[in-house]
Design a protein around this motif. Structure first.
Motif, PDB file in Angstrom:
ATOM      1  N   ILE A  46      45.382  -3.392  48.167  1.00  0.00           N
ATOM      2  CA  ILE A  46      46.611  -3.227  48.931  1.00  0.00           C
ATOM      3  C   ILE A  46      46.251  -2.881  50.381  1.00  0.00           C
ATOM      4  CG2 ILE A  46      46.870  -0.816  48.147  1.00  0.00           C
ATOM      5  CD1 ILE A  46      49.955  -1.334  48.291  1.00  0.00           C
ATOM      6  N   PRO A  47      45.654  -3.817  51.108  1.00  0.00           N
ATOM      7  CA  PRO A  47      45.156  -3.552  52.460  1.00  0.00           C
ATOM      8  C   PRO A  47      46.243  -3.333  53.501  1.00  0.00           C
ATOM      9  CG  PRO A  47      44.967  -5.885  51.933  1.00  0.00           C
ATOM     10  CD  PRO A  47      45.367  -5.196  50.665  1.00  0.00           C
ATOM     11  N   MET A  48      47.494  -3.613  53.167  1.00  0.00           N
ATOM     12  CA  MET A  48      48.575  -3.372  54.120  1.00  0.00           C
ATOM     13  C   MET A  48      48.931  -1.886  54.232  1.00  0.00           C
ATOM     14  SD  MET A  48      49.513  -4.397  50.986  1.00  0.00           S
ATOM     15  CE  MET A  48      49.632  -6.178  51.198  1.00  0.00           C
ATOM     16  N   VAL A  49      48.315  -1.048  53.398  1.00  0.00           N
ATOM     17  CA  VAL A  49      48.507   0.407  53.460  1.00  0.00           C
ATOM     18  C   VAL A  49      47.205   1.030  53.963  1.00  0.00           C
ATOM     19  CG1 VAL A  49      49.031   2.496  52.163  1.00  0.00           C
ATOM     20  CG2 VAL A  49      50.169   0.344  51.570  1.00  0.00           C
ATOM     21  N   PRO A  50      47.144   1.455  55.229  1.00  0.00           N
ATOM     22  CA  PRO A  50      45.875   1.891  55.817  1.00  0.00           C
ATOM     23  C   PRO A  50      45.350   3.237  55.335  1.00  0.00           C
ATOM     24  CG  PRO A  50      47.371   1.082  57.510  1.00  0.00           C
ATOM     25  CD  PRO A  50      48.173   1.269  56.263  1.00  0.00           C
ATOM     26  N   SER A  51      46.191   4.066  54.741  1.00  0.00           N
ATOM     27  CA  SER A  51      45.742   5.385  54.286  1.00  0.00           C
ATOM     28  C   SER A  51      46.382   5.690  52.938  1.00  0.00           C
ATOM     29  CB  SER A  51      46.132   6.470  55.298  1.00  0.00           C
ATOM     30  OG  SER A  51      45.786   7.761  54.837  1.00  0.00           O
ATOM     31  N   ILE A  52      45.559   6.027  51.960  1.00  0.00           N
ATOM     32  CA  ILE A  52      46.060   6.338  50.618  1.00  0.00           C
ATOM     33  C   ILE A  52      45.427   7.641  50.140  1.00  0.00           C
ATOM     34  CG2 ILE A  52      46.176   5.634  48.191  1.00  0.00           C
ATOM     35  CD1 ILE A  52      46.144   2.751  49.051  1.00  0.00           C
ATOM     36  N   GLY A  53      46.263   8.521  49.614  1.00  0.00           N
ATOM     37  CA  GLY A  53      45.779   9.718  48.950  1.00  0.00           C
ATOM     38  C   GLY A  53      45.797   9.497  47.446  1.00  0.00           C
ATOM     39  N   TRP A  54      44.694   9.832  46.779  1.00  0.00           N
ATOM     40  CA  TRP A  54      44.554   9.582  45.346  1.00  0.00           C
ATOM     41  C   TRP A  54      44.430  10.895  44.598  1.00  0.00           C
ATOM     42  CZ3 TRP A  54      44.497   4.355  44.119  1.00  0.00           C
ATOM     43  CH2 TRP A  54      44.205   3.472  45.161  1.00  0.00           C
ATOM     44  N   ASP A  55      45.079  10.972  43.441  1.00  0.00           N
ATOM     45  CA  ASP A  55      44.866  12.062  42.488  1.00  0.00           C
ATOM     46  C   ASP A  55      44.188  11.450  41.272  1.00  0.00           C
ATOM     47  OD1 ASP A  55      46.078  13.846  44.140  1.00  0.00           O
ATOM     48  OD2 ASP A  55      47.853  14.154  42.905  1.00  0.00           O
ATOM     49  N   LEU A  56      43.005  11.927  40.943  1.00  0.00           N
ATOM     50  CA  LEU A  56      42.307  11.410  39.781  1.00  0.00           C
ATOM     51  C   LEU A  56      41.575  12.533  39.068  1.00  0.00           C
ATOM     52  CD1 LEU A  56      39.105   9.580  41.049  1.00  0.00           C
ATOM     53  CD2 LEU A  56      40.836  10.323  42.651  1.00  0.00           C
ATOM     54  N   THR A  57      41.111  12.226  37.900  1.00  0.00           N
ATOM     55  CA  THR A  57      40.322  13.196  37.152  1.00  0.00           C
ATOM     56  C   THR A  57      39.249  12.447  36.388  1.00  0.00           C
ATOM     57  OG1 THR A  57      40.464  15.173  35.738  1.00  0.00           O
ATOM     58  CG2 THR A  57      41.690  13.219  35.019  1.00  0.00           C
ATOM     59  N   VAL A  58      38.403  13.193  35.705  1.00  0.00           N
ATOM     60  CA  VAL A  58      37.352  12.616  34.873  1.00  0.00           C
ATOM     61  C   VAL A  58      37.568  13.137  33.457  1.00  0.00           C
ATOM     62  CG1 VAL A  58      34.864  12.405  34.508  1.00  0.00           C
ATOM     63  CG2 VAL A  58      35.774  12.599  36.838  1.00  0.00           C
ATOM     64  N   ASP A  59      37.645  12.211  32.479  1.00  0.00           N
ATOM     65  CA  ASP A  59      37.936  12.658  31.116  1.00  0.00           C
ATOM     66  C   ASP A  59      36.655  13.109  30.409  1.00  0.00           C
ATOM     67  OD1 ASP A  59      36.667  10.409  30.070  1.00  0.00           O
ATOM     68  OD2 ASP A  59      38.519   9.306  29.732  1.00  0.00           O
ATOM     69  N   GLN A  60      36.810  13.498  29.160  1.00  0.00           N
ATOM     70  CA  GLN A  60      35.702  14.134  28.436  1.00  0.00           C
ATOM     71  C   GLN A  60      34.479  13.245  28.279  1.00  0.00           C
ATOM     72  OE1 GLN A  60      36.673  15.077  24.402  1.00  0.00           O
ATOM     73  NE2 GLN A  60      37.754  13.151  24.015  1.00  0.00           N
ATOM     74  N   ASP A  61      34.671  11.926  28.299  1.00  0.00           N
ATOM     75  CA  ASP A  61      33.510  11.041  28.156  1.00  0.00           C
ATOM     76  C   ASP A  61      32.981  10.533  29.498  1.00  0.00           C
ATOM     77  OD1 ASP A  61      35.298   9.108  28.946  1.00  0.00           O
ATOM     78  OD2 ASP A  61      35.238   7.952  27.088  1.00  0.00           O
ATOM     79  N   GLY A  62      33.526  11.092  30.606  1.00  0.00           N
ATOM     80  CA  GLY A  62      33.036  10.725  31.930  1.00  0.00           C
ATOM     81  C   GLY A  62      33.780   9.599  32.596  1.00  0.00           C
ATOM     82  N   SER A  63      34.819   9.076  31.966  1.00  0.00           N
ATOM     83  CA  SER A  63      35.579   7.968  32.546  1.00  0.00           C
ATOM     84  C   SER A  63      36.518   8.464  33.638  1.00  0.00           C
ATOM     85  CB  SER A  63      36.395   7.252  31.464  1.00  0.00           C
ATOM     86  OG  SER A  63      35.553   6.710  30.478  1.00  0.00           O
ATOM     87  N   VAL A  64      36.659   7.671  34.684  1.00  0.00           N
ATOM     88  CA  VAL A  64      37.561   7.987  35.794  1.00  0.00           C
ATOM     89  C   VAL A  64      38.987   7.623  35.407  1.00  0.00           C
ATOM     90  CG1 VAL A  64      38.132   7.480  38.195  1.00  0.00           C
ATOM     91  CG2 VAL A  64      35.736   7.603  37.479  1.00  0.00           C
ATOM     92  N   GLN A  65      39.939   8.526  35.680  1.00  0.00           N
ATOM     93  CA  GLN A  65      41.349   8.295  35.396  1.00  0.00           C
ATOM     94  C   GLN A  65      42.152   8.537  36.669  1.00  0.00           C
ATOM     95  OE1 GLN A  65      42.554   7.367  32.129  1.00  0.00           O
ATOM     96  NE2 GLN A  65      40.348   7.062  31.870  1.00  0.00           N
ATOM     97  N   VAL A  66      42.762   7.487  37.189  1.00  0.00           N
ATOM     98  CA  VAL A  66      43.570   7.594  38.404  1.00  0.00           C
ATOM     99  C   VAL A  66      44.990   7.967  38.004  1.00  0.00           C
ATOM    100  CG1 VAL A  66      44.470   6.401  40.430  1.00  0.00           C
ATOM    101  CG2 VAL A  66      42.136   5.941  39.635  1.00  0.00           C
ATOM    102  N   LEU A  67      45.387   9.179  38.311  1.00  0.00           N
ATOM    103  CA  LEU A  67      46.675   9.704  37.863  1.00  0.00           C
ATOM    104  C   LEU A  67      47.815   9.338  38.801  1.00  0.00           C
ATOM    105  CD1 LEU A  67      45.449  13.291  36.874  1.00  0.00           C
ATOM    106  CD2 LEU A  67      45.577  11.243  35.431  1.00  0.00           C
ATOM    107  N   GLU A  68      47.493   9.171  40.076  1.00  0.00           N
ATOM    108  CA  GLU A  68      48.568   8.969  41.051  1.00  0.00           C
ATOM    109  C   GLU A  68      47.978   8.440  42.346  1.00  0.00           C
ATOM    110  OE1 GLU A  68      51.663  12.037  43.198  1.00  0.00           O
ATOM    111  OE2 GLU A  68      51.284  12.293  41.052  1.00  0.00           O
ATOM    112  N   TRP A  69      48.777   7.660  43.082  1.00  0.00           N
ATOM    113  CA  TRP A  69      48.382   7.263  44.435  1.00  0.00           C
ATOM    114  C   TRP A  69      49.556   7.516  45.358  1.00  0.00           C
ATOM    115  CZ3 TRP A  69      50.117   2.590  47.070  1.00  0.00           C
ATOM    116  CH2 TRP A  69      51.058   1.847  46.342  1.00  0.00           C
ATOM    117  N   ASN A  70      49.272   7.910  46.583  1.00  0.00           N
ATOM    118  CA  ASN A  70      50.321   8.284  47.532  1.00  0.00           C
ATOM    119  C   ASN A  70      50.090   7.570  48.854  1.00  0.00           C
ATOM    120  OD1 ASN A  70      51.868  10.539  46.112  1.00  0.00           O
ATOM    121  ND2 ASN A  70      49.758  11.240  45.911  1.00  0.00           N
ATOM    122  N   SER A  71      51.050   6.740  49.220  1.00  0.00           N
ATOM    123  CA  SER A  71      50.929   5.995  50.473  1.00  0.00           C
ATOM    124  C   SER A  71      51.783   6.576  51.590  1.00  0.00           C
ATOM    125  CB  SER A  71      51.327   4.531  50.250  1.00  0.00           C
ATOM    126  OG  SER A  71      52.648   4.434  49.734  1.00  0.00           O
TER     127      SER A  71
END
Length: 357
Positions: A297-322
């Motif tokens: 989504i290159p038309m949005v120059p700045s994005i704030g991300w909320d993410l976490t890492v689950d018990q097996d080490g996988s990345v989970q993106v919970l939210e994005w804020n434009s």
């Protein structure tokens, strides 16, 4: 006067109101810091005033510069005040695209249903959809789908922020409240990595990252910090969270964290977890994920991300804020984080400067 002009005037008025309220929040934060550290030196305040007026275009942007200076113990050119970011930078660089992230169901269309996106379903205008935005005909089928393999889910209402509009629900509570749910997304309650559970076990620790489009078109991560809940919270609230700055390149914890009152602490007040010597697990994968997703989504120059890492080490993106991603904590504790982007010049180019707050 056409509709676009009316809409722009209304948005400008709203931004001015928010800027005044934002300045009052900054004054409250400064008062808390000064109670612990002593008054902000006059020469730092004078530097902040001059920079706000001469570079950013209005002295109304000085209050957050006072906060940043009080935290850092010095004034640094290039800082972006929070009210300037919200009222000048985001409208200028994102325009109408800034509102995309408020609609949680857009995640499926923008980013797809990839391995990092845990969305199970969406509520849109009273209708139920799965993660691919295919309609689900019955409430029973929808409930079975979103609770498959999990005991709790998180519901996040559209346009909610600061932890508001979030409900943690088991199957019984979901069935009792689902009829009245507003538009939003449903995700499984993440079984977080042990590295985060040691800090705060009841709520899921979230990693805040901000990515930007550089002048050459590349995507980079400009800041990162952790947010942990308190023992009384089932999810992270801005009104009570504990924040810990990270080394943006490595994910290593700073030895100093901050309470909701912006006071320095070296450990979590409930668990006693000491910040020094710890690191976000699988941090390289977190960096790769947010930068890769931002390229969609290159038309949005700045994005704030909320993410976490689950018990097996996988990345989970919970939210994005434009449209309302928060940068003030990183600016105060490690900034300026956004030099070289030209943001500090946008205020001078505006035809209308916000009123003094």
């Amino acid at each position: 006067m056409n509709l676009y002009t009316v809409e722009r005037a209304q948005n400008d008025l709203l931004m001015r109101v928010r800027s005044r309220l934002n300045s009052r929040i900054a004054a409250k934060v400064l008062k808390s810091i000064e109670a612990a550290k002593g008054p902000l030196p006059g020469h730092l305040k004078a530097q902040a005033d001059a920079y706000a007026a001469d570079v950013l275009g209005s002295k109304s942007y000085a209050p957050w510069l006072y906060v940043y200076s009080a935290i850092a113990g010095e004034f640094r050119e290039g800082w972006i005040p929070d009210n300037y970011y919200m009222s000048v930078v985001l409208p200028a660089i994102e325009g109408r695209y800034g509102g995309l992230s408020d609609m949680r169901s857009m995640t499926a269309r923008v980013f797809g249903h990839g391995k990092e996106i845990p969305d199970r379903g969406y509520v849109v205008k009273g209708r139920l959809y799965d993660a691919s935005l295919e309609p689900v005909s019955s409430f029973e089928e929808f409930t079975n789908h979103i609770f498959s393999g999990v005991e709790k889910v998180a519901f996040k209402a559209d346009a909610s922020d600061r932890g508001r509009g979030v409900k943690i629900l088991d199957r019984d509570r979901f069935m009792q409240t689902a009829v009245g749910l507003p538009d939003g997304v449903i995700q499984p309650f993440i079984d977080q990595h042990e590295a985060f559970a040691q800090v705060a076990s009841r709520s899921v620790g979230t990693l805040r990252m901000t990515t930007v489009i550089e002048p050459d078109g590349q995507i980079t991560t400009r800041d990162a910090y952790m947010r942990f809940g308190r023992d009384t919270d089932d999810h992270v609230f801005s009104e009570s969270n504990i924040r810990v700055l990270l080394d943006t390149a490595t994910g290593v914890f700073s030895p100093i964290g901050y309470s909701v009152d912006w006071l320095e602490i070296d450990r979590h007040p409930d668990s006693g977890f000491v910040f020094a010597g710890n690191q976000v697990p699988n941090y390289a994968a977190c960096l790769e994920a947010v930068e890769r997703l931002h390229r969609r989504i290159p038309m949005v120059p700045s994005i704030g991300w909320d993410l976490t890492v689950d018990q097996d080490g996988s990345v989970q993106v919970l939210e994005w804020n434009s449209g309302h991603n928060d940068i003030k904590f990183s600016e105060a504790t490690s900034g300026p984080c956004f030099t070289g982007l030209g943001w500090e010049h946008l205020g001078r180019s505006r035809a209308e400067v916000p009123v003094t707050g």
